[in-house]
Design a protein around this motif. Structure first.
Motif, PDB file in Angstrom:
ATOM      1  N   THR A 151       6.069  18.533 -13.672  1.00 32.66           N
ATOM      2  CA  THR A 151       5.896  18.211 -12.256  1.00 32.66           C
ATOM      3  C   THR A 151       5.271  16.831 -12.099  1.00 32.66           C
ATOM      4  O   THR A 151       5.711  16.016 -11.286  1.00 32.66           O
ATOM      5  N   TYR A 152       4.256  16.538 -12.896  1.00 29.80           N
ATOM      6  CA  TYR A 152       3.561  15.253 -12.800  1.00 29.80           C
ATOM      7  C   TYR A 152       4.420  14.109 -13.337  1.00 29.80           C
ATOM      8  O   TYR A 152       4.383  12.995 -12.806  1.00 29.80           O
ATOM      9  N   TYR A 153       5.212  14.370 -14.377  1.00 33.38           N
ATOM     10  CA  TYR A 153       6.117  13.338 -14.884  1.00 33.38           C
ATOM     11  C   TYR A 153       7.112  12.932 -13.791  1.00 33.38           C
ATOM     12  O   TYR A 153       7.411  11.743 -13.614  1.00 33.38           O
ATOM     13  N   ALA A 154       7.623  13.930 -13.069  1.00 35.51           N
ATOM     14  CA  ALA A 154       8.592  13.645 -12.007  1.00 35.51           C
ATOM     15  C   ALA A 154       7.944  12.827 -10.889  1.00 35.51           C
ATOM     16  O   ALA A 154       8.547  11.884 -10.361  1.00 35.51           O
ATOM     17  N   PHE A 155       6.712  13.163 -10.532  1.00 37.40           N
ATOM     18  CA  PHE A 155       6.015  12.417  -9.475  1.00 37.40           C
ATOM     19  C   PHE A 155       5.788  10.964  -9.886  1.00 37.40           C
ATOM     20  O   PHE A 155       5.957  10.041  -9.084  1.00 37.40           O
ATOM     21  N   ILE A 156       5.405  10.738 -11.129  1.00 37.81           N
ATOM     22  CA  ILE A 156       5.163   9.372 -11.607  1.00 37.81           C
ATOM     23  C   ILE A 156       6.453   8.556 -11.554  1.00 37.81           C
ATOM     24  O   ILE A 156       6.457   7.387 -11.139  1.00 37.81           O
ATOM     25  N   ALA A 157       7.570   9.166 -11.944  1.00 41.38           N
ATOM     26  CA  ALA A 157       8.859   8.466 -11.925  1.00 41.38           C
ATOM     27  C   ALA A 157       9.252   8.102 -10.489  1.00 41.38           C
ATOM     28  O   ALA A 157       9.729   6.993 -10.220  1.00 41.38           O
ATOM     29  N   LEU A 158       9.044   9.022  -9.573  1.00 39.04           N
ATOM     30  CA  LEU A 158       9.383   8.755  -8.172  1.00 39.04           C
ATOM     31  C   LEU A 158       8.516   7.644  -7.591  1.00 39.04           C
ATOM     32  O   LEU A 158       9.000   6.782  -6.839  1.00 39.04           O
ATOM     33  N   MET A 159       7.234   7.646  -7.913  1.00 37.61           N
ATOM     34  CA  MET A 159       6.334   6.606  -7.390  1.00 37.61           C
ATOM     35  C   MET A 159       6.702   5.233  -7.944  1.00 37.61           C
ATOM     36  O   MET A 159       6.645   4.225  -7.233  1.00 37.61           O
ATOM     37  N   LEU A 160       7.095   5.183  -9.203  1.00 36.37           N
ATOM     38  CA  LEU A 160       7.507   3.918  -9.804  1.00 36.37           C
ATOM     39  C   LEU A 160       8.761   3.383  -9.108  1.00 36.37           C
ATOM     40  O   LEU A 160       8.853   2.187  -8.796  1.00 36.37           O
ATOM     41  N   PHE A 161       9.711   4.255  -8.839  1.00 37.68           N
ATOM     42  CA  PHE A 161      10.937   3.850  -8.145  1.00 37.68           C
ATOM     43  C   PHE A 161      10.601   3.327  -6.749  1.00 37.68           C
ATOM     44  O   PHE A 161      11.138   2.298  -6.307  1.00 37.68           O
ATOM     45  N   GLY A 162       9.702   4.017  -6.042  1.00 40.05           N
ATOM     46  CA  GLY A 162       9.315   3.574  -4.708  1.00 40.05           C
ATOM     47  C   GLY A 162       8.628   2.229  -4.716  1.00 40.05           C
ATOM     48  O   GLY A 162       8.856   1.390  -3.837  1.00 40.05           O
ATOM     49  N   PHE A 163       7.806   2.002  -5.714  1.00 44.96           N
ATOM     50  CA  PHE A 163       7.114   0.719  -5.858  1.00 44.96           C
ATOM     51  C   PHE A 163       8.115  -0.417  -6.018  1.00 44.96           C
ATOM     52  O   PHE A 163       8.008  -1.467  -5.370  1.00 44.96           O
ATOM     53  N   LEU A 164       9.116  -0.217  -6.855  1.00 45.75           N
ATOM     54  CA  LEU A 164      10.125  -1.253  -7.080  1.00 45.75           C
ATOM     55  C   LEU A 164      10.983  -1.465  -5.829  1.00 45.75           C
ATOM     56  O   LEU A 164      11.347  -2.598  -5.492  1.00 45.75           O
ATOM     57  N   LEU A 165      11.305  -0.379  -5.143  1.00 45.96           N
ATOM     58  CA  LEU A 165      12.141  -0.484  -3.948  1.00 45.96           C
ATOM     59  C   LEU A 165      11.439  -1.268  -2.838  1.00 45.96           C
ATOM     60  O   LEU A 165      12.084  -1.979  -2.055  1.00 45.96           O
ATOM     61  N   ALA A 166      10.112  -1.178  -2.787  1.00 42.74           N
ATOM     62  CA  ALA A 166       9.344  -1.882  -1.746  1.00 42.74           C
ATOM     63  C   ALA A 166       9.474  -3.396  -1.875  1.00 42.74           C
ATOM     64  O   ALA A 166       9.263  -4.129  -0.892  1.00 42.74           O
TER      65      ALA A 166
ATOM     66  N   CYS B 256      12.047  -4.975  -1.951  1.00 44.89           N
ATOM     67  CA  CYS B 256      13.226  -5.391  -1.194  1.00 44.89           C
ATOM     68  C   CYS B 256      12.966  -5.502   0.301  1.00 44.89           C
ATOM     69  O   CYS B 256      13.883  -5.781   1.073  1.00 44.89           O
ATOM     70  N   ALA B 257      11.720  -5.282   0.741  1.00 45.13           N
ATOM     71  CA  ALA B 257      11.406  -5.331   2.171  1.00 45.13           C
ATOM     72  C   ALA B 257      11.675  -6.729   2.725  1.00 45.13           C
ATOM     73  O   ALA B 257      11.411  -7.743   2.087  1.00 45.13           O
TER      74      ALA B 257
ATOM     75  N   ASN C  88      11.281 -10.027   5.162  1.00 46.42           N
ATOM     76  CA  ASN C  88      10.240 -10.783   5.848  1.00 46.42           C
ATOM     77  C   ASN C  88      10.409 -10.595   7.360  1.00 46.42           C
ATOM     78  O   ASN C  88      11.479 -10.862   7.903  1.00 46.42           O
ATOM     79  N   PRO C  89       9.375 -10.122   8.065  1.00 42.05           N
ATOM     80  CA  PRO C  89       9.521  -9.858   9.502  1.00 42.05           C
ATOM     81  C   PRO C  89       9.875 -11.091  10.324  1.00 42.05           C
ATOM     82  O   PRO C  89      10.425 -10.975  11.428  1.00 42.05           O
ATOM     83  N   HIS C  90       9.583 -12.278   9.827  1.00 36.73           N
ATOM     84  CA  HIS C  90       9.939 -13.499  10.551  1.00 36.73           C
ATOM     85  C   HIS C  90      11.455 -13.693  10.610  1.00 36.73           C
ATOM     86  O   HIS C  90      11.949 -14.464  11.438  1.00 36.73           O
ATOM     87  N   PHE C  91      12.200 -13.001   9.747  1.00 37.00           N
ATOM     88  CA  PHE C  91      13.652 -13.117   9.744  1.00 37.00           C
ATOM     89  C   PHE C  91      14.344 -12.032  10.557  1.00 37.00           C
ATOM     90  O   PHE C  91      15.566 -12.005  10.659  1.00 37.00           O
ATOM     91  N   VAL C  92      13.561 -11.109  11.107  1.00 39.76           N
ATOM     92  CA  VAL C  92      14.138  -9.990  11.853  1.00 39.76           C
ATOM     93  C   VAL C  92      14.565 -10.453  13.243  1.00 39.76           C
ATOM     94  O   VAL C  92      13.770 -11.039  13.985  1.00 39.76           O
ATOM     95  N   VAL C  93      15.822 -10.180  13.601  1.00 40.47           N
ATOM     96  CA  VAL C  93      16.356 -10.514  14.921  1.00 40.47           C
ATOM     97  C   VAL C  93      16.912  -9.237  15.539  1.00 40.47           C
ATOM     98  O   VAL C  93      17.716  -8.542  14.917  1.00 40.47           O
TER      99      VAL C  93
END
Length: 334
Positions: free
Chosen positions: A47-62, A64-65, A67-72
């Motif tokens: 269970t904990y291994y799966a949570f760590i893998a998911l958190m790592l994926f989320g960290f990398l995906l972030a 790609c956010a 820049n709000p200055h480019f939002v139209v």
């Protein structure tokens, strides 16, 4: 709260809350799948291994956010922000917001209540009353209903047939009604067990195959629905007070800071072995009371449309830099 058009804020908040709780659903499905046939009191290491893998994926995906200055937006308008914010300007902005929008303090009890009940839901109901696999199943249902609640309330709060002021009042009234109905059902359930009962050595925690599970199961599902309704309404009310990204960031800072304070006070009270019924009553009273205290802000400060000149205060943006290039894409009524 800052990116969408005024008539889209409920849907944007709902989509955010659905994605946010999809993570919780996946997080609950992992231990459910791994412990479905287990009667052990704890989850296994996988269970904990799966949570760590998911958190790592989320960290990398972030990374790609955008820049709000480019939002139209669709109407060609841009998000109102500070061009060159500094640590000093942001701290000053907090005090400027409290001075210019002092009424926000009436929402502080609302913010405090928004995570206070989690300890009761997770520790005093789900953990205390149910075994491991049933807790995992309850969590899947709880977070799934959060997605439903966010979609329903987010869609209603954007309903174009009603003015924004009307939607705000009806939404808050609906939330108060849900508070009395769902927590009223919770009161009936809480009368069936006590802390002393569940902490006794011979207490056999309930399983989803036991008779009498269905009724409490639906109550726990509606607890999740209520949480989403409360949070969606809170975000939408905040978003209806301004379209200024800087001011909304300050509002959100107050919201999350005070919310987290409530989320830390509640477990410390629970650690003192306070009676479950006492904790239940504190939650119900705080939720209902905070809605009533927030009502004057909704009645007097939520308008049908936020004027651009008001939003440009405390920023270094100019009207020409953020104004809509296609006014037909907006609807001032919303």
């Amino acid at each position: 709260m800052a990116y969408p058009l005024e008539k889209q804020k409920g849907r944007f908040i709902a989509v955010f809350w659905v994605i946010f709780n999809l993570g919780a659903v996946i997080g609950a499905l992992v231990p459910l799948a791994q412990n479905l046939h287990s009667t052990a009191p704890e989850v296994n290491d996988g269970t904990y291994y799966a949570f760590i893998a998911l958190m790592l994926f989320g960290f990398l995906l972030a990374c790609c956010a955008c820049n709000p200055h480019f939002v139209v937006r669709k109407d060609g308008s841009r998000v109102i922000l500070m061009k060159q914010p500094t640590w000093k300007s942001e701290f000053i902005g907090l005090f400027e917001t409290l001075r210019s929008d002092w009424y926000i303090v009436f929402l502080f009890p609302f913010f405090l209540a928004s995570n206070w009940f989690y300890t009761y839901h997770f520790q005093d109901v789900n953990f205390a009353y149910y075994n491991t696999r049933t807790r995992a199943l309850n969590s899947v249902l709880y977070w799934s209903m959060q997605m439903v609640g966010a979609l329903i309330f987010g869609t209603f709060l954007d309903m174009g047939r009603l003015s924004r002021r009307t939607r705000a009042k009806v939404g808050l009234a609906a939330l108060f009604t849900l508070t009395m109905a769902i927590w009223g059902g919770g009161y009936a359930f809480q009368k069936t067990y006590t802390r002393a009962m569940t902490e006794a050595e011979d207490y056999q925690k309930k399983d989803f195959q036991d008779s009498g599970y269905i009724g409490p199961m639906f109550l726990y599902m509606f607890y999740g629905f209520y949480d989403a309704a409360f949070q969606t309404t809170a975000y939408w009310i905040i978003g209806s007070l301004s379209n200024n990204g800087r001011k909304l960031a300050n509002f959100a800072g107050f919201y999350k800071g005070i919310q987290s304070a409530g989320g830390s006070i509640s477990p410390s009270i629970d650690a003192e072995k306070v009676a479950f019924m006492t904790e239940f009553a504190a939650n119900w009273g705080l939720l209902a009371g905070s809605i009533l205290i927030a009502a004057p802000v909704v009645w007097m400060k939520v308008t049908n449309h936020t004027e651009l000149e008001k939003d440009l205060v405390f920023t270094d943006e100019t009207r020409e830099e953020v104004v809509a290039t296609d006014p037909t894409a907006t609807d001032a009524k919303h």
